[in-house]
Write a protein that holds these residues in place. Structure first.
Motif, PDB file in Angstrom:
ATOM      1  N   ILE B 179      10.068  -3.361  -3.465  1.00 32.96           N
ATOM      2  CA  ILE B 179      10.178  -4.436  -2.473  1.00 32.96           C
ATOM      3  C   ILE B 179       8.861  -4.545  -1.708  1.00 32.96           C
ATOM      4  O   ILE B 179       8.332  -3.546  -1.215  1.00 32.96           O
ATOM      5  CB  ILE B 179      11.332  -4.178  -1.489  1.00 32.96           C
ATOM      6  CG1 ILE B 179      12.643  -4.007  -2.250  1.00 32.96           C
ATOM      7  CG2 ILE B 179      11.450  -5.338  -0.507  1.00 32.96           C
ATOM      8  CD1 ILE B 179      13.830  -3.765  -1.352  1.00 32.96           C
ATOM      9  N   HIS B 180       8.305  -5.740  -1.660  1.00 41.11           N
ATOM     10  CA  HIS B 180       7.141  -6.029  -0.822  1.00 41.11           C
ATOM     11  C   HIS B 180       7.555  -7.084   0.185  1.00 41.11           C
ATOM     12  O   HIS B 180       8.702  -7.528   0.180  1.00 41.11           O
ATOM     13  CB  HIS B 180       5.982  -6.558  -1.674  1.00 41.11           C
ATOM     14  CG  HIS B 180       5.506  -5.615  -2.726  1.00 41.11           C
ATOM     15  ND1 HIS B 180       4.525  -4.680  -2.506  1.00 41.11           N
ATOM     16  CD2 HIS B 180       5.893  -5.467  -4.023  1.00 41.11           C
ATOM     17  CE1 HIS B 180       4.312  -4.001  -3.625  1.00 41.11           C
ATOM     18  NE2 HIS B 180       5.122  -4.455  -4.550  1.00 41.11           N
ATOM     19  N   SER B 181       6.622  -7.513   1.033  1.00 38.64           N
ATOM     20  CA  SER B 181       6.955  -8.603   1.951  1.00 38.64           C
ATOM     21  C   SER B 181       5.734  -9.461   2.204  1.00 38.64           C
ATOM     22  O   SER B 181       4.669  -8.940   2.550  1.00 38.64           O
ATOM     23  CB  SER B 181       7.505  -8.039   3.262  1.00 38.64           C
ATOM     24  OG  SER B 181       8.108  -9.066   4.009  1.00 38.64           O
ATOM     25  N   GLN B 214      -0.616  -9.707   5.331  1.00 34.93           N
ATOM     26  CA  GLN B 214      -0.492  -8.321   4.880  1.00 34.93           C
ATOM     27  C   GLN B 214       0.923  -8.063   4.405  1.00 34.93           C
ATOM     28  O   GLN B 214       1.882  -8.635   4.925  1.00 34.93           O
ATOM     29  CB  GLN B 214      -0.843  -7.384   6.044  1.00 34.93           C
ATOM     30  CG  GLN B 214      -1.001  -5.942   5.648  1.00 34.93           C
ATOM     31  CD  GLN B 214      -1.711  -5.126   6.715  1.00 34.93           C
ATOM     32  OE1 GLN B 214      -2.175  -5.642   7.725  1.00 34.93           O
ATOM     33  NE2 GLN B 214      -1.782  -3.825   6.503  1.00 34.93           N
ATOM     34  N   CYS B 215       1.047  -7.163   3.432  1.00 39.20           N
ATOM     35  CA  CYS B 215       2.384  -6.784   2.953  1.00 39.20           C
ATOM     36  C   CYS B 215       3.117  -6.095   4.078  1.00 39.20           C
ATOM     37  O   CYS B 215       2.588  -5.185   4.714  1.00 39.20           O
ATOM     38  CB  CYS B 215       2.262  -5.838   1.756  1.00 39.20           C
ATOM     39  SG  CYS B 215       3.862  -5.176   1.239  1.00 39.20           S
ATOM     40  N   ALA B 216       4.340  -6.512   4.323  1.00 37.92           N
ATOM     41  CA  ALA B 216       5.051  -5.981   5.477  1.00 37.92           C
ATOM     42  C   ALA B 216       6.321  -5.230   5.093  1.00 37.92           C
ATOM     43  O   ALA B 216       7.271  -5.197   5.853  1.00 37.92           O
ATOM     44  CB  ALA B 216       5.394  -7.113   6.439  1.00 37.92           C
ATOM     45  N   GLU B 217       6.357  -4.658   3.911  1.00 37.54           N
ATOM     46  CA  GLU B 217       7.481  -3.776   3.590  1.00 37.54           C
ATOM     47  C   GLU B 217       6.907  -2.581   2.851  1.00 37.54           C
ATOM     48  O   GLU B 217       6.182  -2.753   1.874  1.00 37.54           O
ATOM     49  CB  GLU B 217       8.495  -4.500   2.698  1.00 37.54           C
ATOM     50  CG  GLU B 217       9.720  -3.658   2.338  1.00 37.54           C
ATOM     51  CD  GLU B 217      10.534  -3.217   3.548  1.00 37.54           C
ATOM     52  OE1 GLU B 217      10.993  -4.077   4.303  1.00 37.54           O
ATOM     53  OE2 GLU B 217      10.727  -1.983   3.731  1.00 37.54           O
ATOM     54  N   PHE B 218       7.202  -1.393   3.337  1.00 35.47           N
ATOM     55  CA  PHE B 218       6.587  -0.193   2.788  1.00 35.47           C
ATOM     56  C   PHE B 218       6.803  -0.127   1.281  1.00 35.47           C
ATOM     57  O   PHE B 218       7.936  -0.127   0.807  1.00 35.47           O
ATOM     58  CB  PHE B 218       7.163   1.059   3.453  1.00 35.47           C
ATOM     59  CG  PHE B 218       6.521   2.323   2.976  1.00 35.47           C
ATOM     60  CD1 PHE B 218       7.235   3.236   2.226  1.00 35.47           C
ATOM     61  CD2 PHE B 218       5.192   2.584   3.255  1.00 35.47           C
ATOM     62  CE1 PHE B 218       6.629   4.401   1.780  1.00 35.47           C
ATOM     63  CE2 PHE B 218       4.578   3.742   2.806  1.00 35.47           C
ATOM     64  CZ  PHE B 218       5.301   4.663   2.059  1.00 35.47           C
ATOM     65  N   CYS B 219       5.709  -0.088   0.537  1.00 42.76           N
ATOM     66  CA  CYS B 219       5.814  -0.176  -0.918  1.00 42.76           C
ATOM     67  C   CYS B 219       5.115   0.968  -1.604  1.00 42.76           C
ATOM     68  O   CYS B 219       4.758   0.873  -2.780  1.00 42.76           O
ATOM     69  CB  CYS B 219       5.246  -1.514  -1.396  1.00 42.76           C
ATOM     70  SG  CYS B 219       3.609  -1.883  -0.744  1.00 42.76           S
ATOM     71  N   GLY B 220       4.848   2.044  -0.886  1.00 39.03           N
ATOM     72  CA  GLY B 220       4.259   3.199  -1.537  1.00 39.03           C
ATOM     73  C   GLY B 220       2.889   3.546  -0.977  1.00 39.03           C
ATOM     74  O   GLY B 220       2.512   3.126   0.113  1.00 39.03           O
ATOM     75  N   GLN B 222      -0.303   2.829  -1.190  1.00 39.25           N
ATOM     76  CA  GLN B 222      -1.363   1.981  -0.631  1.00 39.25           C
ATOM     77  C   GLN B 222      -0.820   0.724   0.022  1.00 39.25           C
ATOM     78  O   GLN B 222      -1.486  -0.315   0.060  1.00 39.25           O
ATOM     79  CB  GLN B 222      -2.384   1.651  -1.714  1.00 39.25           C
ATOM     80  CG  GLN B 222      -3.273   2.836  -2.075  1.00 39.25           C
ATOM     81  CD  GLN B 222      -4.102   3.290  -0.888  1.00 39.25           C
ATOM     82  OE1 GLN B 222      -4.496   2.486  -0.039  1.00 39.25           O
ATOM     83  NE2 GLN B 222      -4.352   4.588  -0.796  1.00 39.25           N
ATOM     84  N   HIS B 223       0.367   0.843   0.585  1.00 40.16           N
ATOM     85  CA  HIS B 223       0.963  -0.273   1.319  1.00 40.16           C
ATOM     86  C   HIS B 223      -0.001  -0.732   2.410  1.00 40.16           C
ATOM     87  O   HIS B 223      -0.089  -1.922   2.717  1.00 40.16           O
ATOM     88  CB  HIS B 223       2.303   0.197   1.882  1.00 40.16           C
ATOM     89  CG  HIS B 223       2.837  -0.608   3.014  1.00 40.16           C
ATOM     90  ND1 HIS B 223       3.341  -1.876   2.858  1.00 40.16           N
ATOM     91  CD2 HIS B 223       2.979  -0.315   4.319  1.00 40.16           C
ATOM     92  CE1 HIS B 223       3.764  -2.326   4.028  1.00 40.16           C
ATOM     93  NE2 HIS B 223       3.552  -1.395   4.933  1.00 40.16           N
ATOM     94  N   ALA B 224      -0.772   0.232   2.954  1.00 43.98           N
ATOM     95  CA  ALA B 224      -1.688  -0.116   4.045  1.00 43.98           C
ATOM     96  C   ALA B 224      -2.814  -1.029   3.577  1.00 43.98           C
ATOM     97  O   ALA B 224      -3.449  -1.694   4.386  1.00 43.98           O
ATOM     98  CB  ALA B 224      -2.288   1.157   4.646  1.00 43.98           C
ATOM     99  N   HIS B 225      -3.056  -1.054   2.269  1.00 42.89           N
ATOM    100  CA  HIS B 225      -4.183  -1.840   1.758  1.00 42.89           C
ATOM    101  C   HIS B 225      -3.700  -2.944   0.842  1.00 42.89           C
ATOM    102  O   HIS B 225      -4.258  -3.163  -0.230  1.00 42.89           O
ATOM    103  CB  HIS B 225      -5.154  -0.917   1.005  1.00 42.89           C
ATOM    104  CG  HIS B 225      -5.924  -0.032   1.930  1.00 42.89           C
ATOM    105  ND1 HIS B 225      -6.023   1.321   1.745  1.00 42.89           N
ATOM    106  CD2 HIS B 225      -6.607  -0.308   3.066  1.00 42.89           C
ATOM    107  CE1 HIS B 225      -6.762   1.845   2.717  1.00 42.89           C
ATOM    108  NE2 HIS B 225      -7.118   0.872   3.532  1.00 42.89           N
ATOM    109  N   MET B 226      -2.620  -3.598   1.233  1.00 39.27           N
ATOM    110  CA  MET B 226      -2.119  -4.709   0.421  1.00 39.27           C
ATOM    111  C   MET B 226      -2.167  -5.968   1.276  1.00 39.27           C
ATOM    112  O   MET B 226      -1.144  -6.440   1.765  1.00 39.27           O
ATOM    113  CB  MET B 226      -0.712  -4.407  -0.063  1.00 39.27           C
ATOM    114  CG  MET B 226      -0.177  -5.429  -1.019  1.00 39.27           C
ATOM    115  SD  MET B 226       1.336  -4.836  -1.797  1.00 39.27           S
ATOM    116  CE  MET B 226       1.977  -6.387  -2.434  1.00 39.27           C
ATOM    117  N   ALA B 227      -3.353  -6.485   1.449  1.00 37.23           N
ATOM    118  CA  ALA B 227      -3.524  -7.675   2.276  1.00 37.23           C
ATOM    119  C   ALA B 227      -3.809  -8.879   1.398  1.00 37.23           C
ATOM    120  O   ALA B 227      -4.022  -8.743   0.190  1.00 37.23           O
ATOM    121  CB  ALA B 227      -4.650  -7.460   3.277  1.00 37.23           C
TER     122      ALA B 227
END
Ligand code: HEA
Ligand code: HEA
Ligand code: CUA
Ligand SMILES: [Cu+2]
Lengths: 204, 346, 640, 113
Positions: B179-181, B214-220, B222-227
């Motif tokens: 799940i991403h957001s 930015q991706c707003a659902e914890f996805c593993g 590198q969730h912090a770097h999914m912009a």
């Protein structure tokens, strides 16, 4: 300085009845189990409504004969449990043994029929979501039935040895409550699992 | 207890507020650049006003209750009886009843405002002339496809979306793995991207600009770097961009970039990446056909420069530890040409 | 106020002899065999309650250290203090520890300690179940931390959404450990809930009819019912859906085989939202108790207060989808949950209004517990109001999964539960230890905690609105989030200082605190009739209720129960509504079986982390334990 | 129907009725969009509201018959029954209020939005 006293020496130091807190302990445990089943049934419907066909293609709907027959010993186990419970209240060893023993035998019959029935399933829990949810509900309920039968068996043995006192009689008395709830929960679940797909129709 | 000491936390709050309020307006829900974000921002200010007022009233009542002189009530011998007079209790009952009633009214007002805004949001969009952009979340990048009835008009890119100003755009959300957001706060709220489901939301920029999401659902890892970046431009600019993106990759013009293309096509890159117009047709990684035209690489992690591209290729794991791009051994003399080639794919 | 029993040589109950003889017999009946064996066989509620409290506090410190580690990493952009993997494990463990190993067990432990005292009885209804529940909690926590310390800590967030937490994207044992730890803590909570309900309904002081039940006991009664109805859902979500998908390849939430990730979310949050009220409602009970003693009057609007508790509890079961507003469900459906989430603000509001009314008309005494209550009102109300914002679907679409939500829930959790808890510590410490805590240090603690807390979490509201999403191990400098994060980190360390001061206060007051006596606060409820600290049997003679606040009743109106046997662990069972004495009950004494059963069952569950088949030996082990537990001992003397 | 049954009923049934009606409406939402069954939601809410209002009235009439006193903490069955009646009224009333609040989206929102 104390002024007044409330004397309770006339009260009995035990009560084999629904007044004892243990009744609540058993009742709540039964409620927990029923809640578990309720959530699983809700899940069953959620899953069913998220697909078009039910059972999923390739899965055969479980046959109804054996589980329907199994309802008979299950239903009869209720009065058996009641007899045991009344026997406990009346301090009647014969009644307790009869009730507990009959309850165990009937529950065992129910269980045996269920295990035979499982061999006829043509789907595993890992096959698809129909398999997963059906097997899980049946497995969970069976685990509960076996656990309760275990309790009942231990009580039966205790009463058999004759070495029981008021505390154990109380145990026999309240043992029936969980049975009513766990076994009773099976009836609506039976309808959902075996008749649901037929009644509510397969393709959506 | 002195009231001023309760002001200390207030001062700290102000410090906190000011230090962030003066920051940039990227990725902010309070700087709406689109119709939807605008509606939500209005709702926000309304809620903030009403609920702040409630807060102030409640705290003021608390402070007054601690400092007032208990006139009248002073006469009640609470130390002994612990029970106030019936009159006091009746008055309190009335006050609490009124306060509860007011609370109920305020809540219904807020409820209606909220539902009204939600209804409005679902009524924007779906109009004529809309654009459909399909966004597929992957660990940790965005696959972007512009849908169309004409197969030749379907455009695939990654990590950056261009939209025309003033046109409603439907974001059609899918996910390839977890799940991403999808969230670009300056334009709208977020919508989760859920595997095996399709979610949708409408965005519409009301002026040109570029905004970070930015991706707003914890996805593993590198969730912090999914912009991602959304660029809104005028209709002609958008058409030009779209047209350019639909073309196959630019052929390399000089020896350096030709060498780079050769390196690319002979390396493992082709197993994962696509560059249309060449033999590279991998489908598990961002489409690189026009990677040079993007603002950033690695899903918003680094600005798109030759140096960064080279650094990324040399060791993607150093920049985004755990991401799904293998470390492909590229000879050091090949690295720069490769980066130059990719940078030339505008 | 004069205590009920004074003179040792006096005779209150002819059956019991003089007060001295009576006390000695009670002591013998309620004693433990030896020190070491006694430790593992203890079944008195004060012993077990105290263990819950200390263990839960240790986990609070662990969670706090995890928080400090996170905040250190987040203090400025592109920091390298923690790697991505390490950070993900730490924030997951922080949330999991705080919610499952600190908040719920602490509330349970405080209740286990306080409720029997407040009801005027000697123990909980099921003493061995009580001990068993504690050991299960302890073992669950140890399981989780064994994982954390061996780099096998969970790293998928405290609610572990699949498919990320499923077998494909989270291979290894990390999530399995998380899922089974939940089983341990859930069993523990269910044990306590069961015994609290039975105790509160059936073992109250005579004449403590329902309209005289202390508000804290109402809180625990209602909260316990919430536990009964909510916990099964988390078992379904974690142990059944997630663990079975991971270990035996079922497909509940596997999208590739038709499973639905949203199903997990529905079932988890059906538990998850009530879970937060499970944490919050006991704290409301603390606040009422503290307010009553510190305003010299009963809380205003008793029926409204009870309604507010019950209303919060039942409406709380209808809010869960507000955690799923961004998942694309039909808006009309989501809006039902907006409406319900807003209505629940009414019940909280009623409580706040009644407390304000109480303070307004009370004779306020500003001791440390009252400071924490005031801090609670400030912080919780703010948190509740941001909750109302989150209840709005469009607003939530912007701030969901951002630090705005982190701010909201820390405001309501710390303001709404931790502050009342610290107030409760200061308030009941004299009862538990016989000594008063240091007032000056207490007030300093409060201010440091209050200032530190707001410094940490207020900026997070802004950070969320400015786009800072949750669960990111770092962020780029150009976002402008640096200053607020730095401020938050400084605030976190200030909170830690407050925590350290609190620990220092607790430890030093054991030796140097002023002796407390039975009722240092001159409070009204029955726990203040027992000695400080209470002996294992709580009261020499069980009290009879004389109103809501028996300790405030004039001496002529107070009575005690006589005619009970003092040479065995006997308690009184009373009727549910009017607390008329029905019969006496002999409770079990010390027993090794709860510990042994917990060890066997716990060991089995740990095994299931490695393979599904371990469930079978676990069942057998449970059976063995329970048989030993219930097997009748040598003729139990049940003569009247 | 003796007094205690009514008192317990008004206390325990309203949350259950409200919960069932809410879940039914929530489950109906996708179908309301596909088949235009939104009126069904109003029916469900209406029934739930009516039932809970009835329970509130039942509790209120019990309170009246007990003397309509605001109960304090006196001992005895009457004040205790009084508080149960008041609690029943309030809980049933609260359930009605929440059902009403949940009718707002039913009224305002289209089924397919
Ligand atoms: C103690 C725990 C606690 C409590 C009591 C609450 C109380 C409330 N919470 Fe909160 N909440 C959490 C713990 C808690 N919450 C946690 C842990 C999460 C996040 C989980 C995660 O994602 O990790 C969360 C998340 C959360 C969300 C999801 C956000 C998101 O993820 O996008 C929402 C949305 O509706 C919400 C709403 C509310 C509301 C409306 C209340 C209401 O009960 C508040 C009511 C109180 C008041 C309103 C204040 C007092 C009232 C007055 C003074 C009267 C006057 C008021 C008015 C007129 C409005 N909460
Ligand atoms: C009861 C619940 C609770 C409590 C009390 C706290 C307390 C704190 N929390 Fe926590 N938090 C959660 C529940 C809680 N949290 C949850 C559920 C999440 C979500 C997790 C997820 O996303 O999955 C979360 C997430 C969370 C985040 C977001 C992480 C992210 O999204 O990336 C942050 C960030 O700052 C944070 C910070 C803090 C801080 C600074 C404290 C401070 O209050 C801590 C105070 C400090 C101490 C108590 C330590 C003091 C003592 C010492 C250091 C001395 C030690 C001494 C000895 C060992 C002798 N928390
Ligand atoms: Cu994708 Cu977080
Ligand atoms: Cu919630």
């Amino acid at each position: 300085m104390i002024q007044k006293t409330l004397d309770v020496s006339e009260l009995p130091p035990f009560s084999v009845s629904n007044d004892d807190p243990l009744w609540w302990g058993q009742m709540l445990m039964g409620v927990i189990e029923v809640m578990l089943f309720a959530i699983m049934i809700a899940m069953y419907f959620y899953i069913r409504l998220s697909v078009d066909m039910w059972p999923l293609p390739g899965d055969q709907l479980p046959h109804k004969l054996l589980p329907t027959l199994a309802l008979v010993p299950l239903a009869l186990s209720f009065p058996a449990a009641w007899v045991a419970s009344e026997g406990a209240k009346q301090d009647n060893r014969g009644k307790m043994l009869a009730g507990l023993g009959l309850n165990l035998a009937l529950a065992g019959a129910f269980l045996a029929m269920r295990i035979v029935e499982w061999h006829s399933f043509n789907f595993e829990w890992k096959a698809d979501i129909f398999g997963s949810v059906t097997w899980t509900i049946l497995g969970l309920h069976t685990a509960d039935i076996i656990g309760d039968m275990g309790f009942t068996l231990v009580l039966f043995v205790i009463v058999l040895t004759g070495k029981y006192a008021q505390k154990q009689r109380l145990g026999v008395h309240v043992d029936s409550i969980v049975w009513y709830l766990v076994a009773g929960a099976w009836f609506p679940m039976y309808v959902v699992i075996y008749w649901g797909p037929t009644l509510v129709g397969a393709p959506r | 207890m002195s009231g001023w000491r309760k002001g200390i936390p207030g001062g700290m709050l102000a410090a906190g507020v000011l230090s962030t309020a003066c920051a940039g307006h990227q990725q902010s829900a309070l700087d709406s650049a689109g119709t939807q974000a605008d509606r939500i921002e209005s709702l926000w200010w309304f809620f903030l006003a009403v609920l702040s007022a409630v807060f102030v009233i409640v705290i003021a009542t608390l402070l007054v209750s601690l400092t007032r002189g208990h006139r009248g009530v002073n006469q009640e011998p609470l130390e002994r009886t612990h029970v106030p007079s019936e009159e006091t209790e009746r008055n309190l009952g009335r006050t609490v009843g009124v306060a509860t009633g007011v609370t109920i009214i305020i809540l219904f007002v807020l409820l209606v405002a909220s539902i009204g805004t939600g209804k409005e949001l679902s009524e924007i969009g779906g109009k004529q002339n809309s654009l459909i952009v399909e966004v597929t979340g992957n660990q940790w990048w965005w696959n972007i496809r512009y849908l169309s009835e004409e197969p030749s008009e379907i455009l695939t890119t990654a990590n950056e979306i261009h939209i025309p100003v003033g046109r409603p755009v439907m974001i059609r959300g899918l996910s390839q793995d977890v799940i991403h957001s999808f969230w670009v706060p300056n334009l709208h709220g977020k919508r989760d991207l859920i595997p095996s489901r399709v979610t949708t939301e409408w965005i519409e920029a009301d002026h040109p600009g570029r905004w970070r999401g930015q991706c707003a659902e914890f996805c593993g890892l590198q969730h912090a770097h999914m912009a991602l970046w959304v660029v809104a431009e005028t209709e002609p600019q958008f058409e030009a961009w779209r047209h350019a993106q639909l073309q196959p990759a630019a052929a390399p013009q000089d020896a350096d970039t030709q060498r780079g293309q050769q390196v690319f096509l002979n390396s493992a890159c082709v197993l994962c990446h696509t560059i249309r117009g060449t033999s590279a047709a991998g489908s598990v990684a961002p489409d690189l056909t026009h990677v040079g035209s993007r603002l950033t690489i690695a899903a918003g992690t680094l600005p798109n420069t030759k140096g960064n591209i080279a650094g990324w290729i040399a060791d993607p794991q150093r920049i985004k530890p755990g991401n799904h791009m293998a470390v492909v051994p590229v000879k050091s003399e090949d690295l720069q040409p490769l980066a130059d080639y990719l940078e030339s794919l505008k | 106020m004069t205590p009920i029993i004074e003179a040792p040589g006096e005779t209150v109950d002819p059956r019991a002899g003089t007060n001295e003889e009576h006390r000695k017999k009670l002591e013998r009946a309620w004693s433990r065999p030896g020190r070491i064996f006694g430790f593992f066989t203890a079944t008195t509620h004060t012993a077990i309650g105290m263990r819950y409290i200390i263990t839960a506090f240790a986990f609070f410190l662990a969670g706090g250290i995890e928080a400090l580690l996170m905040r250190t990493q987040l203090a400025f952009s592109n920091n390298h203090f923690l790697s991505a993997d390490r950070y993900n494990q730490i924030f997951t463990t922080h949330g999991t520890t705080m919610m499952f190993l600190f908040a719920v067990p602490m509330m349970e432990g405080m209740a286990v300690y306080l409720v029997p005292l407040m009801l005027g009885t000697r123990n909980v209804a099921f003493p061995r179940l009580n001990a068993f529940g504690y050991y299960m909690f302890l073992f669950g926590g140890l399981l989780l931390y064994a994982g954390v310390l061996t780099n096998t800590g969970p790293d998928v967030g405290w609610f572990a959404y699949p498919p990320l937490s499923g077998p494909q994207y989270s291979p290894g044992k990390r999530v399995d450990i998380w899922a089974q730890m939940i089983t341990f803590t859930e069993i523990s909570a269910l044990c306590v809930a069961t015994e609290l309900i039975a105790t509160i309904l059936k073992m109250r002081a005579p004449r403590m009819s329902l309209n005289r039940l202390p508000l804290y006991c109402w809180s625990m009664l209602i909260q316990s019912f919430m536990v009964i109805f909510a916990m099964p859902a988390v078992m379904v979500a974690s142990t059944i859906m997630l663990l079975l998908d991971r270990t035996v390849a079922t497909h509940f939430v596997n999208p590739a085989a038709g499973g639905d990730p949203l199903l997990y979310q529905h079932v988890f949050w059906f538990f998850g939202h009530p879970e937060v009220y499970i944490i919050f409602i006991p704290a409301l009970g603390f606040v009422s108790s503290i307010v009553e003693a510190h305003t010299r009057r009963g809380v205003f609007g008793y029926p409204a207060m009870v309604l507010a508790l019950a209303g919060t509890a039942f409406i709380g079961f209808g809010l869960w989808v507000h955690h799923m507003f961004a998942t694309g469900l039909p808006q009309i459906g989501e809006s039902f949950f907006t409406a319900a989430s807003m209505m629940i603000a009414i019940t909280s509001g009623i409580q706040i209004f009644c407390w304000l009314a109480t303070i307004w008309t009370g004779r306020v005494r500003m001791h440390t517990p009252m400071y924490f209550v005031l801090g609670f009102i400030f912080i919780f109300v703010m948190g509740g109001l941001t909750g109302v914002m989150l209840a709005s679907v469009p607003l939530d679409w912007q701030v969901h999964d951002t630090f705005f939500v982190v701010a909201h829930f820390h405001y309501v959790l710390i303001g709404g539960a931790v502050f009342p808890l610290f107030g409760a510590f200061h308030y009941w410490y004299p009862k538990m230890t016989g000594r008063m805590m240091n007032e000056t240090l207490g007030k300093i603690e409060f201010w440091i905690l209050f200032i530190g807390f707001n410094m940490t979490f207020f900026p997070m509201h802004i950070l969320g609105l400015k786009g800072m999403t949750r669960r990111i191990y770092t962020y780029p400098p150009e976002m402008g989030w640096d200053n607020a994060n730095a401020l938050a980190t400084v605030g976190a360390y200030i909170i830690a200082i407050g925590g350290i001061l609190f620990i220092a206060n607790v430890l030093s007051s054991r030796k140097t605190g002023a002796p407390a006596g039975r009722n240092p606060w001159d409070a009204g409820t029955l726990e203040w009739a027992a000695d400080s600290p209470p002996p294992p049997y709580n009261f020499e003679y069980l009290p009879v209720a004389a109103g809501r606040y028996t300790m405030w009743a004039p001496a002529e109106a107070r009575a005690v129960v006589t005619g009970m046997r003092d040479d065995r662990r006997e308690v009184l069972v009373t009727s549910i509504m009017d607390a008329e004495p029905q019969h006496r009950l002999v409770l079990p004494g010390s027993s090794f079986w709860p510990f042994l059963t917990a060890l066997l069952v716990g060991g089995g569950f740990v095994g299931t982390v490695f393979g599904f088949n371990w469930y079978y030996p676990t069942a057998v082990a449970a059976g063995v334990g329970l048989i030993g537990w219930f097997w009748p001992k040598a003729p139990r003397d049940l003569r009247p | 129907m003796n007094r205690d049954t009514v008192l317990w009923g008004a206390l325990l049934l309203p949350p259950v009725i409200w919960f069932l009606s809410m879940e039914t409406n929530f489950a109906l939402a996708p179908w309301a969009c596909a088949f235009g069954w939104k009126f069904a939601m109003f029916v469900v809410s209406g029934i739930s509201f009516a039932l809970n209002a009835g329970l509130a009235l039942a509790a209120w009439s019990q309170w009246k018959s007990l003397g309509q006193n605001w109960p304090g903490d006196e001992g005895g069955a009457i004040p205790r029954a009084g508080i149960m009646a008041i609690l029943g009224m309030m809980i049933a009333g609260m359930a009605c209020l929440v059902t009403l609040a949940q009718a707002v989206p039913e009224i305002m929102m289209g089924a397919c939005q």
